[in-house]
Write a protein that holds these residues in place. Structure first.
Motif, PDB file in Angstrom:
ATOM      1  N   GLY A  75      -6.709  -1.192 -10.951  1.00  0.00           N
ATOM      2  CA  GLY A  75      -6.909  -1.080 -12.387  1.00  0.00           C
ATOM      3  C   GLY A  75      -5.639  -1.044 -13.196  1.00  0.00           C
ATOM      4  N   ALA A  76      -4.511  -1.409 -12.596  1.00  0.00           N
ATOM      5  CA  ALA A  76      -3.229  -1.372 -13.306  1.00  0.00           C
ATOM      6  C   ALA A  76      -2.984  -2.675 -14.058  1.00  0.00           C
ATOM      7  CB  ALA A  76      -2.088  -1.124 -12.315  1.00  0.00           C
ATOM      8  N   LYS A  77      -2.182  -2.579 -15.095  1.00  0.00           N
ATOM      9  CA  LYS A  77      -1.709  -3.750 -15.834  1.00  0.00           C
ATOM     10  C   LYS A  77      -0.397  -4.180 -15.196  1.00  0.00           C
ATOM     11  CE  LYS A  77       0.241  -4.886 -20.398  1.00  0.00           C
ATOM     12  NZ  LYS A  77       0.487  -4.365 -21.771  1.00  0.00           N
ATOM     13  N   VAL A  78      -0.255  -5.482 -14.894  1.00  0.00           N
ATOM     14  CA  VAL A  78       0.897  -5.962 -14.147  1.00  0.00           C
ATOM     15  C   VAL A  78       1.763  -6.888 -15.001  1.00  0.00           C
ATOM     16  CG1 VAL A  78       1.687  -7.249 -12.120  1.00  0.00           C
ATOM     17  CG2 VAL A  78      -0.338  -5.783 -11.960  1.00  0.00           C
ATOM     18  N   TYR A  80       0.832  -1.205   0.000  1.00  0.00           N
ATOM     19  CA  TYR A  80       0.000   0.000   0.000  1.00  0.00           C
ATOM     20  C   TYR A  80       0.864   1.252   0.000  1.00  0.00           C
ATOM     21  CZ  TYR A  80      -4.363   2.518   0.770  1.00  0.00           C
ATOM     22  OH  TYR A  80      -5.449   3.329   0.611  1.00  0.00           O
ATOM     23  N   THR A  81       1.928   1.239   0.794  1.00  0.00           N
ATOM     24  CA  THR A  81       2.843   2.381   0.809  1.00  0.00           C
ATOM     25  C   THR A  81       3.455   2.613  -0.571  1.00  0.00           C
ATOM     26  OG1 THR A  81       3.396   1.963   3.122  1.00  0.00           O
ATOM     27  CG2 THR A  81       4.926   3.324   1.873  1.00  0.00           C
ATOM     28  N   ALA A  82       3.909   1.531  -1.212  1.00  0.00           N
ATOM     29  CA  ALA A  82       4.565   1.646  -2.516  1.00  0.00           C
ATOM     30  C   ALA A  82       3.612   2.126  -3.600  1.00  0.00           C
ATOM     31  CB  ALA A  82       5.169   0.302  -2.914  1.00  0.00           C
ATOM     32  N   LEU A  83       2.410   1.546  -3.643  1.00  0.00           N
ATOM     33  CA  LEU A  83       1.496   1.821  -4.754  1.00  0.00           C
ATOM     34  C   LEU A  83       0.610   3.037  -4.521  1.00  0.00           C
ATOM     35  CD1 LEU A  83       0.472  -1.869  -5.545  1.00  0.00           C
ATOM     36  CD2 LEU A  83       1.921  -0.383  -6.937  1.00  0.00           C
ATOM     37  N   HIS A  84       0.361   3.375  -3.270  1.00  0.00           N
ATOM     38  CA  HIS A  84      -0.518   4.520  -2.999  1.00  0.00           C
ATOM     39  C   HIS A  84       0.270   5.793  -2.709  1.00  0.00           C
ATOM     40  CE1 HIS A  84      -4.120   6.665  -1.663  1.00  0.00           C
ATOM     41  NE2 HIS A  84      -3.422   7.046  -0.603  1.00  0.00           N
ATOM     42  N   VAL A 116       8.190   7.609 -19.341  1.00  0.00           N
ATOM     43  CA  VAL A 116       8.225   9.036 -18.990  1.00  0.00           C
ATOM     44  C   VAL A 116       7.341   9.264 -17.759  1.00  0.00           C
ATOM     45  CG1 VAL A 116       7.575  11.351 -19.738  1.00  0.00           C
ATOM     46  CG2 VAL A 116       8.697   9.782 -21.337  1.00  0.00           C
ATOM     47  N   GLY A 117       7.900   9.951 -16.768  1.00  0.00           N
ATOM     48  CA  GLY A 117       7.165  10.196 -15.527  1.00  0.00           C
ATOM     49  C   GLY A 117       7.041   8.966 -14.653  1.00  0.00           C
ATOM     50  N   GLY A 118       7.873   7.949 -14.901  1.00  0.00           N
ATOM     51  CA  GLY A 118       7.774   6.693 -14.172  1.00  0.00           C
ATOM     52  C   GLY A 118       8.280   6.791 -12.737  1.00  0.00           C
ATOM     53  N   HIS A 119       7.912   5.786 -11.938  1.00  0.00           N
ATOM     54  CA  HIS A 119       8.319   5.729 -10.529  1.00  0.00           C
ATOM     55  C   HIS A 119       9.044   4.418 -10.279  1.00  0.00           C
ATOM     56  CE1 HIS A 119       5.660   9.125  -9.513  1.00  0.00           C
ATOM     57  NE2 HIS A 119       4.794   8.552 -10.322  1.00  0.00           N
ATOM     58  N   TRP A 120      10.253   4.508  -9.778  1.00  0.00           N
ATOM     59  CA  TRP A 120      11.021   3.326  -9.402  1.00  0.00           C
ATOM     60  C   TRP A 120      11.022   3.249  -7.885  1.00  0.00           C
ATOM     61  CZ3 TRP A 120      17.051   2.859 -10.376  1.00  0.00           C
ATOM     62  CH2 TRP A 120      17.504   1.648  -9.823  1.00  0.00           C
ATOM     63  N   ILE A 121      10.348   2.221  -7.332  1.00  0.00           N
ATOM     64  CA  ILE A 121      10.290   2.019  -5.885  1.00  0.00           C
ATOM     65  C   ILE A 121      11.291   0.921  -5.549  1.00  0.00           C
ATOM     66  CG2 ILE A 121       8.781   1.626  -3.921  1.00  0.00           C
ATOM     67  CD1 ILE A 121       7.948   3.947  -5.791  1.00  0.00           C
ATOM     68  N   HIS A 166       1.429   6.387  -6.566  1.00  0.00           N
ATOM     69  CA  HIS A 166       0.081   6.807  -6.976  1.00  0.00           C
ATOM     70  C   HIS A 166      -0.460   5.973  -8.137  1.00  0.00           C
ATOM     71  CE1 HIS A 166       1.081  10.193  -4.414  1.00  0.00           C
ATOM     72  NE2 HIS A 166       2.119  10.466  -5.175  1.00  0.00           N
ATOM     73  N   ALA A 167      -0.433   4.650  -7.978  1.00  0.00           N
ATOM     74  CA  ALA A 167      -0.940   3.758  -9.017  1.00  0.00           C
ATOM     75  C   ALA A 167      -2.409   4.040  -9.286  1.00  0.00           C
ATOM     76  CB  ALA A 167      -0.757   2.302  -8.585  1.00  0.00           C
ATOM     77  N   CYS A 168      -2.791   4.017 -10.556  1.00  0.00           N
ATOM     78  CA  CYS A 168      -4.157   4.344 -10.946  1.00  0.00           C
ATOM     79  C   CYS A 168      -4.554   3.491 -12.149  1.00  0.00           C
ATOM     80  CB  CYS A 168      -4.279   5.826 -11.268  1.00  0.00           C
ATOM     81  SG  CYS A 168      -3.187   6.368 -12.606  1.00  0.00           S
TER      82      CYS A 168
END
Length: 347
Positions: A169-172, A133-137, A254-259, A141-143
């Protein structure tokens, strides 16, 4: 009563685990809650972190993700009453071992457990659900419409992250470190978009992700560690299965997030320049951040709400519950990072 503790014979040495007899907890005071522990999930003890935050002890309490029944409450407790079913994560500086029949916990570290969730699943989901939840929210901000890459996704954390990302609703896309992991991930429902088997080292993860996204790259990457050096400099067989940091930067959109969970990540100027050109970000996922900062406490309590588990948004990947007398052996396996499923002790 017996409780399990860990101890190091020397700095940097392997941790051994021992049962210690302890007295019954004293009567509750103030905000304390006395809990009869019904299940406790096992997680690796980070001795280096304990040393860095000046919490080094001769005996380290083991087992922090608990579920149980309230026996008694202190005079200032407002959230709970005796017989309430609760779950929680004990703080990093806790003197209590979760692997003990009865413990004292501050009420702020507990929330109610939904009745239809079993003790073992409640304890097993806490840490991985909180991390996912911390990583994706909060960090990425996964959407709906996002593309999420989960590396080494057959881990307990990986499977929770997949389910939570799909719920949003994300593609994994996922990677598997063995044929068994690949088969497990392919059986998940709803299915992931693609499982990349990296066990033979013949598949380029960056190339596969770019192919799957039409060359656009993925929006979010949740890693399981990264390869920091060239192949000849990496001695661990496990590190050979990890992607290189350049691969992750390459496959980011572009605008990606690396956790990242890599504590010692080093980005060279060319790496930073590539991230700058993409407007991408790097965030560090520290397991203990919700315990180390009082500012995060409200978020911690909010995330710990068990409704997602109760409503079937995700299910933990756990072994059969283990009796207390086998806790020492199970904890040794967990500490060596050899457990592929979440280990839970049930009382």
């Amino acid at each position: 009563m017996k409780a399990l503790y860990g101890q190091q014979s020397s700095p940097g040495g392997e941790m051994t685990f021992v049962f210690q007899e302890r007295e019954n907890p004293p009567p509750t005071r103030g905000h304390e809650v006395k809990v009869h522990v019904r299940a406790c999930a096992l997680s690796c003890v980070d001795t280096k972190l304990l040393s860095e935050v000046k919490l080094k002890k001769e005996l380290v309490p083991v087992g922090r993700e608990i579920s149980g029944v309230v026996l008694e409450v202190g005079s200032k407790v407002t959230f709970f009453q005796p017989d309430d079913e609760v779950v929680g994560i004990l703080p990093l500086d806790s003197e209590e071992s979760g692997l003990c029949e009865v413990i004292l916990v501050h009420e702020h570290y507990l929330v109610r457990k939904p009745q239809k969730v079993c003790w073992a699943e409640a304890a097993a989901t806490l840490r991985d659900g909180l991390r996912a939840y911390t990583a994706l929210h909060y960090l990425s901000h996964a959407c709906p419409g996002s593309t999420v890459l989960v590396l080494d996704a057959a881990r307990p954390f990986g499977t929770i992250a997949i389910q939570l990302a799909q719920h949003r609703g994300a593609k994994v896309i996922s990677t598997a470190h063995s044929l068994e992991d690949k088969q497990f991930l392919e059986r998940l429902r709803p299915p992931v978009a693609r499982v990349i088997d990296v066990s033979h080292g013949k598949i380029d993860v960056a190339e596969s992700c770019l192919e799957e996204t039409g060359g656009l790259g993925v929006d979010i990457v949740l890693d399981a560690g990264v390869k920091l050096y060239s192949a000849e400099d990496e001695s661990s067989s496990k590190s050979q299965l990890l992607p290189h940091k350049h691969d992750i930067i390459t496959l980011l959109g572009v605008g990606g997030h690396w956790i990242t969970t890599e504590k010692n990540l080093q980005l060279d100027p060319p790496d930073s320049h590539s991230l700058f050109l993409k407007g991408a970000t790097v965030s560090f996922l520290n397991d203990e951040i919700w315990n180390l900062s009082n500012v995060q406490q409200g978020k911690y309590l909010y995330i710990l709400i068990m409704e997602k588990l109760s409503s079937g948004v995700f299910r933990p990947q756990l072994d059969e519950p283990i009796p207390l007398y086998e806790a020492k052996v199970s904890m040794e396996i967990v500490q060596k990072n050899q457990a592929r499923k979440r280990q839970v002790i049930q009382f």
